[in-house]
Design a protein around this motif. Sequence first.
Motif, PDB file in Angstrom:
ATOM      1  N   LEU A 175       0.840  -1.201   0.000  1.00 12.59           N
ATOM      2  CA  LEU A 175       0.000   0.000   0.000  1.00 12.59           C
ATOM      3  C   LEU A 175       0.872   1.247   0.000  1.00 12.59           C
ATOM      4  CD1 LEU A 175      -3.017  -0.285   2.439  1.00 12.59           C
ATOM      5  CD2 LEU A 175      -3.016   0.187   0.001  1.00 12.59           C
ATOM      6  N   PHE A 176       1.889   1.260   0.856  1.00 13.50           N
ATOM      7  CA  PHE A 176       2.667   2.474   1.038  1.00 13.50           C
ATOM      8  C   PHE A 176       3.845   2.570   0.085  1.00 13.50           C
ATOM      9  CE2 PHE A 176       0.294   2.074   4.951  1.00 13.50           C
ATOM     10  CZ  PHE A 176      -0.293   3.320   4.958  1.00 13.50           C
ATOM     11  N   LEU A 177       4.347   1.425  -0.373  1.00 19.12           N
ATOM     12  CA  LEU A 177       5.595   1.464  -1.132  1.00 19.12           C
ATOM     13  C   LEU A 177       5.450   1.275  -2.636  1.00 19.12           C
ATOM     14  CD1 LEU A 177       8.316  -0.280   1.001  1.00 19.12           C
ATOM     15  CD2 LEU A 177       8.129   2.113   0.344  1.00 19.12           C
ATOM     16  N   SER A 178       4.224   1.086  -3.129  1.00 16.66           N
ATOM     17  CA  SER A 178       4.130   0.771  -4.552  1.00 16.66           C
ATOM     18  C   SER A 178       3.602   1.945  -5.351  1.00 16.66           C
ATOM     19  CB  SER A 178       3.214  -0.423  -4.742  1.00 16.66           C
ATOM     20  OG  SER A 178       1.950  -0.055  -4.258  1.00 16.66           O
ATOM     21  N   GLY A 179       3.381   3.059  -4.669  1.00 17.49           N
ATOM     22  CA  GLY A 179       2.836   4.208  -5.373  1.00 17.49           C
ATOM     23  C   GLY A 179       1.327   4.185  -5.462  1.00 17.49           C
ATOM     24  N   ALA A 180       0.715   3.223  -4.778  1.00 13.19           N
ATOM     25  CA  ALA A 180      -0.740   3.122  -4.850  1.00 13.19           C
ATOM     26  C   ALA A 180      -1.403   4.273  -4.111  1.00 13.19           C
ATOM     27  CB  ALA A 180      -1.202   1.802  -4.264  1.00 13.19           C
ATOM     28  N   THR A 181      -0.878   4.585  -2.932  1.00 15.00           N
ATOM     29  CA  THR A 181      -1.514   5.628  -2.137  1.00 15.00           C
ATOM     30  C   THR A 181      -0.727   6.938  -2.174  1.00 15.00           C
ATOM     31  OG1 THR A 181      -0.458   4.498  -0.313  1.00 15.00           O
ATOM     32  CG2 THR A 181      -2.816   4.227  -0.537  1.00 15.00           C
ATOM     33  N   PHE A 182       0.590   6.837  -1.979  1.00 16.49           N
ATOM     34  CA  PHE A 182       1.391   8.053  -2.008  1.00 16.49           C
ATOM     35  C   PHE A 182       2.312   8.013  -3.215  1.00 16.49           C
ATOM     36  CE2 PHE A 182       0.363   7.088   2.408  1.00 16.49           C
ATOM     37  CZ  PHE A 182      -0.396   8.217   2.694  1.00 16.49           C
ATOM     38  N   PRO A 183       2.379   9.094  -3.959  1.00 10.51           N
ATOM     39  CA  PRO A 183       3.233   9.105  -5.144  1.00 10.51           C
ATOM     40  C   PRO A 183       4.668   8.785  -4.767  1.00 10.51           C
ATOM     41  CG  PRO A 183       1.845  11.068  -5.059  1.00 10.51           C
ATOM     42  CD  PRO A 183       1.638  10.346  -3.769  1.00 10.51           C
ATOM     43  N   LEU A 184       5.297   7.905  -5.569  1.00 10.15           N
ATOM     44  CA  LEU A 184       6.658   7.473  -5.269  1.00 10.15           C
ATOM     45  C   LEU A 184       7.650   8.629  -5.284  1.00 10.15           C
ATOM     46  CD1 LEU A 184       7.185   4.056  -7.078  1.00 10.15           C
ATOM     47  CD2 LEU A 184       7.181   4.543  -4.623  1.00 10.15           C
ATOM     48  N   GLU A 185       7.327   9.644  -6.102  1.00 10.33           N
ATOM     49  CA  GLU A 185       8.253  10.782  -6.238  1.00 10.33           C
ATOM     50  C   GLU A 185       8.475  11.488  -4.909  1.00 10.33           C
ATOM     51  OE1 GLU A 185       5.146  11.104  -8.689  1.00 10.33           O
ATOM     52  OE2 GLU A 185       6.253   9.262  -9.077  1.00 10.33           O
ATOM     53  N   MET A 186       7.498  11.337  -3.995  1.00 10.74           N
ATOM     54  CA  MET A 186       7.622  11.968  -2.681  1.00 10.74           C
ATOM     55  C   MET A 186       8.653  11.266  -1.797  1.00 10.74           C
ATOM     56  SD  MET A 186       3.593  12.455  -1.751  1.00 10.74           S
ATOM     57  CE  MET A 186       3.896  12.350   0.005  1.00 10.74           C
ATOM     58  N   MET A 187       9.069  10.055  -2.223  1.00  4.87           N
ATOM     59  CA  MET A 187       9.864   9.217  -1.313  1.00  4.87           C
ATOM     60  C   MET A 187      11.348   9.277  -1.606  1.00  4.87           C
ATOM     61  SD  MET A 187       7.462   5.931  -1.016  1.00  4.87           S
ATOM     62  CE  MET A 187       5.713   6.159  -0.723  1.00  4.87           C
ATOM     63  N   PRO A 188      12.192   8.942  -0.587  1.00  9.45           N
ATOM     64  CA  PRO A 188      13.638   8.883  -0.811  1.00  9.45           C
ATOM     65  C   PRO A 188      13.993   7.836  -1.872  1.00  9.45           C
ATOM     66  CG  PRO A 188      13.045   8.230   1.453  1.00  9.45           C
ATOM     67  CD  PRO A 188      11.803   8.627   0.770  1.00  9.45           C
ATOM     68  N   THR A 189      15.137   7.987  -2.516  1.00  5.19           N
ATOM     69  CA  THR A 189      15.547   7.105  -3.613  1.00  5.19           C
ATOM     70  C   THR A 189      15.558   5.632  -3.210  1.00  5.19           C
ATOM     71  OG1 THR A 189      17.215   8.841  -3.728  1.00  5.19           O
ATOM     72  CG2 THR A 189      17.087   7.323  -5.602  1.00  5.19           C
ATOM     73  N   VAL A 190      16.043   5.359  -1.992  1.00  8.21           N
ATOM     74  CA  VAL A 190      16.123   3.962  -1.526  1.00  8.21           C
ATOM     75  C   VAL A 190      14.745   3.310  -1.607  1.00  8.21           C
ATOM     76  CG1 VAL A 190      16.812   2.469   0.369  1.00  8.21           C
ATOM     77  CG2 VAL A 190      17.879   4.695   0.103  1.00  8.21           C
ATOM     78  N   LEU A 191      13.746   4.032  -1.099  1.00 11.41           N
ATOM     79  CA  LEU A 191      12.404   3.475  -1.092  1.00 11.41           C
ATOM     80  C   LEU A 191      11.854   3.342  -2.512  1.00 11.41           C
ATOM     81  CD1 LEU A 191      10.650   5.026   2.036  1.00 11.41           C
ATOM     82  CD2 LEU A 191      11.733   2.794   1.747  1.00 11.41           C
ATOM     83  N   GLN A 192      12.260   4.260  -3.381  1.00 12.23           N
ATOM     84  CA  GLN A 192      11.800   4.154  -4.767  1.00 12.23           C
ATOM     85  C   GLN A 192      12.313   2.863  -5.404  1.00 12.23           C
ATOM     86  OE1 GLN A 192      12.122   7.564  -7.291  1.00 12.23           O
ATOM     87  NE2 GLN A 192      11.643   8.992  -5.635  1.00 12.23           N
ATOM     88  N   TYR A 193      13.566   2.494  -5.043  1.00  8.42           N
ATOM     89  CA  TYR A 193      14.081   1.212  -5.548  1.00  8.42           C
ATOM     90  C   TYR A 193      13.354   0.040  -4.892  1.00  8.42           C
ATOM     91  CZ  TYR A 193      17.798   3.236  -8.327  1.00  8.42           C
ATOM     92  OH  TYR A 193      18.491   3.910  -9.289  1.00  8.42           O
ATOM     93  N   ALA A 194      13.123   0.175  -3.589  1.00  5.28           N
ATOM     94  CA  ALA A 194      12.442  -0.901  -2.865  1.00  5.28           C
ATOM     95  C   ALA A 194      11.079  -1.182  -3.496  1.00  5.28           C
ATOM     96  CB  ALA A 194      12.272  -0.529  -1.397  1.00  5.28           C
ATOM     97  N   ALA A 195      10.414  -0.130  -3.920  1.00  8.99           N
ATOM     98  CA  ALA A 195       9.087  -0.281  -4.514  1.00  8.99           C
ATOM     99  C   ALA A 195       9.115  -1.258  -5.685  1.00  8.99           C
ATOM    100  CB  ALA A 195       8.565   1.069  -4.969  1.00  8.99           C
ATOM    101  N   LYS A 196      10.243  -1.193  -6.415  1.00 10.38           N
ATOM    102  CA  LYS A 196      10.308  -2.019  -7.627  1.00 10.38           C
ATOM    103  C   LYS A 196      10.481  -3.509  -7.338  1.00 10.38           C
ATOM    104  CE  LYS A 196      11.576   1.922 -10.251  1.00 10.38           C
ATOM    105  NZ  LYS A 196      12.566   2.701 -10.974  1.00 10.38           N
TER     106      LYS A 196
END
Lengths: 246, 303
Positions: A175-196
């Motif tokens: 929910l929180f890490l895939s861009g479903a609820t909060f846009p990924l662009e708002m997140m630190p780079t590490v988390l953006q990679y984690a999302a993938k």
Amino acid sequence: MNAIVKLASLETKMFFRDRLSVFWTFLFPVVMIWLFGSMFVGDNMSQKAFAEYFVPSWIGVNIVTTSFFTLGTVLTNYRETGVLRRYQSTPLQPWKILAAHTFQGTVIFAISAVLLLVFGMILYDLTLPTYIGSTLLSLLISILAFFPFALFLTSLAKNAQSAAAISSLFLNLMLFLSGATFPLEMMPTVLQYAAKILPLYYVIQLLRGTWTEAPITEYGFEAAVLIGIAIVFVVLAVRFFRWSGK
Amino acid sequence: MESVISVKNLSKNFGVTRAIKNLSFTVYKGEIFGIIGPNGAGKTTTLEILEGISVPSGGDVEVLGLNPSKQLRELNKKIGVQFQATSIQKKMKVKEALDLFSSFYEGPTQKDYLIDLLGLREKMNVKFDDLSGGWKQRVTLALATLHEPEILFLDEPSMGLDPSARREMWSLIRLLRDRGSTIVVTTHYMEEAEQLCDRVAMIYSGQLKALDTPRDLLNEGVADCLAINSAELSREYLLSLPGVERVEHEQDEFKVYCDDQQTTAYHILTHCQEKGIRLTGFKFEKGSLDDLFVQYLEKEKIG
């Protein structure tokens, strides 16, 4: 073949016998869209832009909730109460049980997806997907990836409680890490990679993309990742099907 | 006689626990074969190995010419199983359950026959969860026998049934045997084994203690007893009589276990008549498998 059809239609029928769970299953996503709508729609985001961003996402999230909470929970319960054990001494094969429950899950998911779509169209000026064939194909691939994924993971649980714990963990992460609820662009780079690493990320890319931008042919990589997940987990779920909790 | 199940030197370990030790027996076609023993004796484990659900740790098992754990699918077409602690979906109606399980088997099933035989017609639209224990047992028995299995495995079929439902269950099981199934049943009700089974294997802590027809088991194993009520008899006197093996004594009631009931009775009655000892009750009692069982357990403790 007859056994799959009978089992699939019975399981679907029995889901609708439990009125309370039907009510909550279908109410939840609509309420979430309405909540996010009241948060995000305003000066920065038009109603249509909101809907085009969040409705496909929540349809994606719905695949996760259906696969973990509806399918995973039901089968874990069957494993605990001996329903599957009873099947074990008949000629019924595991893949038929999984297929029947996949059908049940698809029906339940389709209803909530249509509800979300209609809700979005009425309240937030949402239009039908631009590449509707591509969107439907994306949904199909996503279902085939997620249902066996969830069925396999929840089958590792010893009982209903631990299955619920596994399900909550995955749902919340995604929910929180895939861009479903909060846009990924708002997140630190590490988390953006984690999302993938999380499969829901690819589902949402496909759904949002085909809704407004381009047909599925432009999303070959995302589609390939999901097809890969589908193949791996269909094999795992059938091969390591567990008849009882022991 | 044609054998349908053959078990040789079977063993099963769960970690360090040896649940079954060197068990051997044969089940013949058309018989009702009972496996009896106290809770935790290894009855269900034995049954699960025969059904192919559980893999043996050692020994040979053959059921209908198949290796159960390796040829499970083939075996499942030929056997029917009623589990002790399984359920079907709570919200499934009886009619739906029968339909569903019929679709698992190729070819026609005896569904309609079973509906009439078990009197399920009136319950067809009732959800499984709303049925009473006795009706649930009937439904699961029907599900196990839809395809006219060659062997029917019943794990504690009369558990939780009232005495009249239990008797009905026995006559149903006999009827299924008469229609051509071999039946393997586990129970811890000794009465059930006596009334229902053609042969009985007695299992205790994973080992076979006895195997015979209930009648022969009783004839060899348990001395019949005389139940006597008297305030004036002494235990020492009774034990001094020839042929008396042991005497159980509680207040005024004596149970005299002996080889020959008539001779011992004659001795006691003559003695009492001569000495003017008053007897308030005197009865010939048949030994039961219950007594036999207790006797085996006691031997175990002493040995």
